[in-house]
Scaffold this motif. Structure first.
Motif, PDB file in Angstrom:
ATOM      1  N   UNK A  47       0.770  -1.197  -0.067  1.00 42.66           N
ATOM      2  CA  UNK A  47      -0.137   0.099   0.046  1.00 42.66           C
ATOM      3  C   UNK A  47       1.013   1.242  -0.214  1.00 42.66           C
ATOM      4  N   UNK A  48       0.394   2.277  -0.511  1.00 47.80           N
ATOM      5  CA  UNK A  48       1.197   3.706  -0.708  1.00 47.80           C
ATOM      6  C   UNK A  48       0.141   4.519  -0.313  1.00 47.80           C
ATOM      7  N   UNK A  49       0.829   6.018  -0.099  1.00 52.35           N
ATOM      8  CA  UNK A  49      -0.225   6.950   0.117  1.00 52.35           C
ATOM      9  C   UNK A  49      -1.167   6.684   1.087  1.00 52.35           C
ATOM     10  N   UNK A  50      -0.690   6.081   2.075  1.00 51.26           N
ATOM     11  CA  UNK A  50      -1.775   5.764   3.104  1.00 51.26           C
ATOM     12  C   UNK A  50      -2.763   4.385   2.702  1.00 51.26           C
ATOM     13  N   UNK A  51      -3.488   4.709   1.686  1.00 51.86           N
ATOM     14  CA  UNK A  51      -4.585   3.829   1.475  1.00 51.86           C
ATOM     15  C   UNK A  51      -4.843   3.453   0.115  1.00 51.86           C
ATOM     16  N   UNK A  52      -3.707   3.573  -0.716  1.00 46.87           N
ATOM     17  CA  UNK A  52      -3.802   3.038  -2.145  1.00 46.87           C
ATOM     18  C   UNK A  52      -3.157   1.913  -2.396  1.00 46.87           C
ATOM     19  N   UNK A  53      -3.243   1.153  -3.503  1.00 47.89           N
ATOM     20  CA  UNK A  53      -2.849  -0.366  -3.452  1.00 47.89           C
ATOM     21  C   UNK A  53      -2.263  -0.207  -5.021  1.00 47.89           C
ATOM     22  N   UNK A  54      -0.924  -0.749  -5.145  1.00 46.57           N
ATOM     23  CA  UNK A  54      -0.270  -1.135  -6.434  1.00 46.57           C
ATOM     24  C   UNK A  54      -1.167  -2.191  -6.996  1.00 46.57           C
ATOM     25  N   UNK A  55      -1.047  -2.112  -8.442  1.00 50.42           N
ATOM     26  CA  UNK A  55      -1.675  -3.193  -9.363  1.00 50.42           C
ATOM     27  C   UNK A  55      -1.096  -4.400  -9.042  1.00 50.42           C
ATOM     28  N   UNK A  56      -2.078  -5.478  -8.938  1.00 48.45           N
ATOM     29  CA  UNK A  56      -1.385  -7.025  -8.502  1.00 48.45           C
ATOM     30  C   UNK A  56      -1.430  -7.215  -7.329  1.00 48.45           C
ATOM     31  N   UNK A  57      -1.725  -6.108  -6.147  1.00 54.93           N
ATOM     32  CA  UNK A  57      -1.886  -6.647  -4.938  1.00 54.93           C
ATOM     33  C   UNK A  57      -3.313  -6.813  -4.364  1.00 54.93           C
ATOM     34  N   UNK A  58      -3.467  -7.951  -3.706  1.00 53.44           N
ATOM     35  CA  UNK A  58      -4.921  -8.201  -3.403  1.00 53.44           C
ATOM     36  C   UNK A  58      -5.640  -7.334  -2.877  1.00 53.44           C
ATOM     37  N   UNK A  59      -7.115  -7.133  -3.175  1.00 56.77           N
ATOM     38  CA  UNK A  59      -7.933  -6.135  -2.494  1.00 56.77           C
ATOM     39  C   UNK A  59      -8.075  -6.465  -1.070  1.00 56.77           C
ATOM     40  N   UNK A  60      -7.662  -7.393  -0.403  1.00 59.29           N
ATOM     41  CA  UNK A  60      -7.884  -7.717   1.103  1.00 59.29           C
ATOM     42  C   UNK A  60      -6.695  -6.907   1.797  1.00 59.29           C
ATOM     43  N   UNK A  61      -5.698  -6.278   1.042  1.00 58.10           N
ATOM     44  CA  UNK A  61      -4.832  -5.620   1.831  1.00 58.10           C
ATOM     45  C   UNK A  61      -5.297  -3.802   1.440  1.00 58.10           C
ATOM     46  N   UNK A  62      -5.481  -3.109   2.686  1.00 59.69           N
ATOM     47  CA  UNK A  62      -5.639  -1.933   2.771  1.00 59.69           C
ATOM     48  C   UNK A  62      -5.054  -1.071   3.824  1.00 59.69           C
ATOM     49  N   UNK A  63      -4.938   0.099   3.675  1.00 56.21           N
ATOM     50  CA  UNK A  63      -4.495   0.927   4.777  1.00 56.21           C
ATOM     51  C   UNK A  63      -5.196   1.982   5.072  1.00 56.21           C
ATOM     52  N   UNK A  64      -4.937   2.670   6.173  1.00 59.92           N
ATOM     53  CA  UNK A  64      -5.573   3.597   6.723  1.00 59.92           C
ATOM     54  C   UNK A  64      -4.894   4.527   7.787  1.00 59.92           C
ATOM     55  N   UNK A  65      -5.149   5.752   8.113  1.00 52.84           N
ATOM     56  CA  UNK A  65      -4.387   6.807   8.854  1.00 52.84           C
ATOM     57  C   UNK A  65      -5.294   7.283   9.849  1.00 52.84           C
ATOM     58  N   UNK A  66      -5.032   7.457  10.993  1.00 48.02           N
ATOM     59  CA  UNK A  66      -5.730   8.299  12.114  1.00 48.02           C
ATOM     60  C   UNK A  66      -4.744   9.232  12.832  1.00 48.02           C
TER      61      UNK A  66
END
Lengths: 105, 122
Positions: A47-66
């Motif tokens: 993941x990058x920019x907190x919550x974006x996912x590169x192509x090819x990375x499964x949707x089950x990976x997610x990012x967040x920030x607080x």
């Protein structure tokens, strides 16, 4: 200088949700990335920019920030997700890495 | 597909200079992006060493700055790392990676080499 703090280890049962945190004063106004590193392999950006996912990375990976904490969430964790995970940020002049979290599935 | 490959001696004597080269394929260094070095001591976490732009502008980790030199050879599509006065503490897997600047003054690493183990020992 800034530091990024991660828990040394996290355990999760297959199919459950894993959450890995990364804390640091710099995270309040800076983006973070997460990398997965399996044994004997190079790190992979998940993941990058907190919550974006590169192509090819499964949707089950997610990012967040607080506030000063960013979190990597793996939904429906699979055995193949067992790895070390590192957060990373940029403080304007230096790249920072967290100490890494070993995820056991 | 962007690929990076590190090369260089796997054994360096204490007090000598570690030298590694990263060869990039599938993308021209002259086209942009930054190019960086990261290392990982055995059983430890990741440590950023520094980065270079195609112009030759460099940025180093302050903790290593006095011993590090990163250079680029766009004609060979390669960039290199030199680390002087090495000790056993410099034993690590050294990775080269493409350093991607994004909006908001932010950098990450989207392509990595396979890494090369460098051992400092007499």
């Amino acid at each position: 200088s800034y530091e990024l703090t991660q828990p040394p280890s996290v355990s999760v049962s297959p199919g459950q949700t894993a959450s890995i945190t990364c804390s640091g004063d710099i995270l309040g106004d800076k983006y973070a990335s997460w990398y997965q590193q399996k044994a004997g392999q190079s790190p992979v950006l998940v993941t990058y920019q907190n919550n974006r996912r590169p192509s090819g990375i499964p949707e089950r990976f997610s990012g967040s920030n607080s506030g000063n904490t960013v979190t990597l969430t793996i939904s429906g964790t699979q055995a193949v997700d067992e790895a070390d995970y590192y957060c990373q940020a940029w403080d304007g002049s230096t790249v920072l890495f967290g100490g890494g979290t070993k995820l056991t599935v | 597909q962007v690929q990076l490959q590190e090369s260089g001696p796997g054994l360096v004597k204490p007090s000598e200079t570690l030298s590694l080269t990263c060869t990039v394929s599938g993308y021209s260094i002259s086209s942009g992006y930054y190019w960086g070095w990261i290392r990982q001591s055995p059983g430890k976490g990741l440590e950023w060493i520094g980065r270079i732009y195609r112009s030759g502008n460099t940025y180093y980790n302050p903790s290593l700055k006095t011993r590090v030199t990163i250079s680029v050879d766009t004609s060979k599509n390669q960039f290199s790392l030199k680390l002087s006065s090495v000790t056993a503490a410099d034993t690590a897997v050294y990775y080269c990676a493409r350093d991607r600047p994004l909006s908001g003054g932010y950098h990450d690493f989207d392509y990595w080499g396979q890494g090369t183990l460098v051992t400092v020992s007499s």
